[in-house]
Design an enzyme around this catalytic site. Structure first.
Site, mmCIF file in Angstrom:
data_model
loop_
_atom_site.group_PDB
_atom_site.id
_atom_site.type_symbol
_atom_site.label_atom_id
_atom_site.label_comp_id
_atom_site.label_asym_id
_atom_site.label_seq_id
_atom_site.Cartn_x
_atom_site.Cartn_y
_atom_site.Cartn_z
ATOM 1 C CB SER A 106 -3.471 -2.595 7.822
ATOM 2 O OG SER A 106 -3.203 -2.298 8.981
ATOM 3 N N GLY A 129 0.727 -1.343 -0.086
ATOM 4 C CA GLY A 129 0.021 0.097 0.048
ATOM 5 C C GLY A 129 0.960 1.244 -0.166
ATOM 6 C CG HIS A 130 3.150 2.068 3.394
ATOM 7 N ND1 HIS A 130 3.436 1.057 4.280
ATOM 8 C CD2 HIS A 130 2.446 3.217 4.317
ATOM 9 C CE1 HIS A 130 2.662 1.280 5.432
ATOM 10 N NE2 HIS A 130 2.047 2.413 5.352
ATOM 11 N NE ARG A 175 -2.804 -0.271 14.800
ATOM 12 C CZ ARG A 175 -2.699 0.986 14.529
ATOM 13 N NH1 ARG A 175 -3.110 1.475 13.372
ATOM 14 N NH2 ARG A 175 -2.335 2.012 15.452
ATOM 15 C CE LYS A 235 -5.528 0.591 6.560
ATOM 16 N NZ LYS A 235 -5.393 0.342 7.942
ATOM 17 C CG ASP A 236 -5.527 4.691 7.210
ATOM 18 O OD1 ASP A 236 -6.202 3.973 8.359
ATOM 19 O OD2 ASP A 236 -4.382 4.378 6.956
HETATM 20 O O1 PAF Z 1 -1.616 6.938 8.193
HETATM 21 C C1 PAF Z 1 -0.475 7.110 8.886
HETATM 22 O O2 PAF Z 1 0.445 6.297 8.566
HETATM 23 C C2 PAF Z 1 -0.447 8.190 10.053
HETATM 24 O O3 PAF Z 1 -1.668 8.564 10.728
HETATM 25 C C3 PAF Z 1 0.149 9.530 9.224
HETATM 26 C C4 PAF Z 1 -0.629 10.103 8.167
HETATM 27 C C5 PAF Z 1 1.645 9.133 8.847
HETATM 28 C C6 PAF Z 1 0.367 10.516 10.487
HETATM 29 O O4 PAF Z 1 1.005 10.122 11.553
#
Ligand code: PAF
Length: 285
Positions: free
Chosen positions: A183, A34-35, A185, A147-148
């Site tokens: 995620s 995802g990142h 997590r 996702k967030d």
């Molecule tokens: O989504 C995240 O990983 C965090 O909430 C963020 C945007 C890096 C802020 O700490």
């Protein structure tokens, strides 16, 4: 790739690039696909890509997982380098919060629901650190995963309200082959919990099918359908299943016009997972 851990060094490093387009991918590390998809998009659209890795204590509640949040800088740095990140900013907590903070950035209303209810103070922690990171990096564009989704809505509103000169680029959720949203997590899940967690995406996709076919016609029907499907899995402890307009997160009268979100948060053992789907009544149905 430059690895930088102080604000001063980062500003010095970025100074010669100010006339170029700077893309920013803020993360808390323990990178996954995802990142990396955010980096890929940033690379395609910007001249310089900065990633931050900072597990922000301000956005964790007292009984949350700040201490055990997974961290592995060496692995992350290798992945970031491979993905083409130009500058990796990895400040310490002391560097980001050198003195007690008397300032908070708070976005109201849209933080009164979904994760804002079960994680009081979380979004103020996110909005505050993102504002600090924007001031440090001064990017042209910043990339966030959907996702967030509530986080994206909060940051978009904050940027508009405060005239922060950053374009927020929301990016599609990246999923495992069986549908589980990626995620950091997910590593907490036991094999049994991991298997059960498939119900999150599965119930959302089934709801989308039900909505497309006209079987699910109201926000209450959508919510109820997803809630029932998730409750059918043993040990799935539902925090919320909710349907709101998107991105202003207001109550919905109908699913027939505009955009809306169906969002879920569910605990499996000690692990709390979130997922959502965004709908556009005009385009999709
Ligand atoms: O989504 C995240 O990983 C965090 O909430 C963020 C945007 C890096 C802020 O700490």
């Amino acid at each position: 790739m430059k690895l930088i851990d102080t604000v001063r060094q980062l500003r010095r490093e970025l100074k010669p690039h100010r006339a170029r387009t700077v893309g920013f991918v803020p993360t808390m590390g323990y990178l996954h696909e995802g990142h990396l998809s955010l980096v890929k998009r940033a690379k395609a659209e910007c001249d310089v890509v900065v990633m931050s890795i900072f597990v922000n204590p301000l956005q964790f509640g007292p009984n949350e997982d700040f201490d055990r949040y997974p961290r592995d800088l060496e692995r992350d740095a290798a992945l970031a380098r491979e993905a083409g990140v130009d500058v990796l900013f990895h400040p310490s907590v002391r560097e980001m919060y050198p003195e007690p903070m008397l300032t908070r950035v708070e976005v109201s209303e849209i933080t009164d629901r979904l994760c804002g209810v079960s994680r009081p103070g979380h979004f103020a922690g996110v909005a505050t650190v993102v504002t600090k990171l924007f001031n440090i990096v001064q990017p042209d564009r910043a990339y966030f995963g959907l996702k967030d989704a509530q986080q994206v809505a909060v940051i978009q509103k904050m940027v508009r309200d405060l005239h922060i000169p950053v374009e927020i680029v929301p990016c599609e959720t990246v999923r495992e082959p069986d549908g589980l949203a990626m995620s950091s997590r997910n590593v907490y899940l036991s094999p049994e919990e991991r298997e059960k967690a498939r119900i999150l995406s599965r119930s959302l996709f089934e709801a989308r099918d039900g909505w497309s076919s006209g079987e699910l016609d109201t926000p209450e029907e959508m919510t109820e359908f997803v809630r029932k499907r998730i409750s059918s899995v043993p040990d799935a402890d539902i925090d919320y299943v909710e349907t709101w307009s998107w991105p202003d997160l207001k109550p919905l009268g109908t699913l027939h016009d505009g955009k809306f979100i169906v969002a879920v948060a569910v605990r499996f053992g000690k692990t709390r997972l979130i997922d959502n789907l965004l709908f556009d009544a005009k385009e999709e149905r």
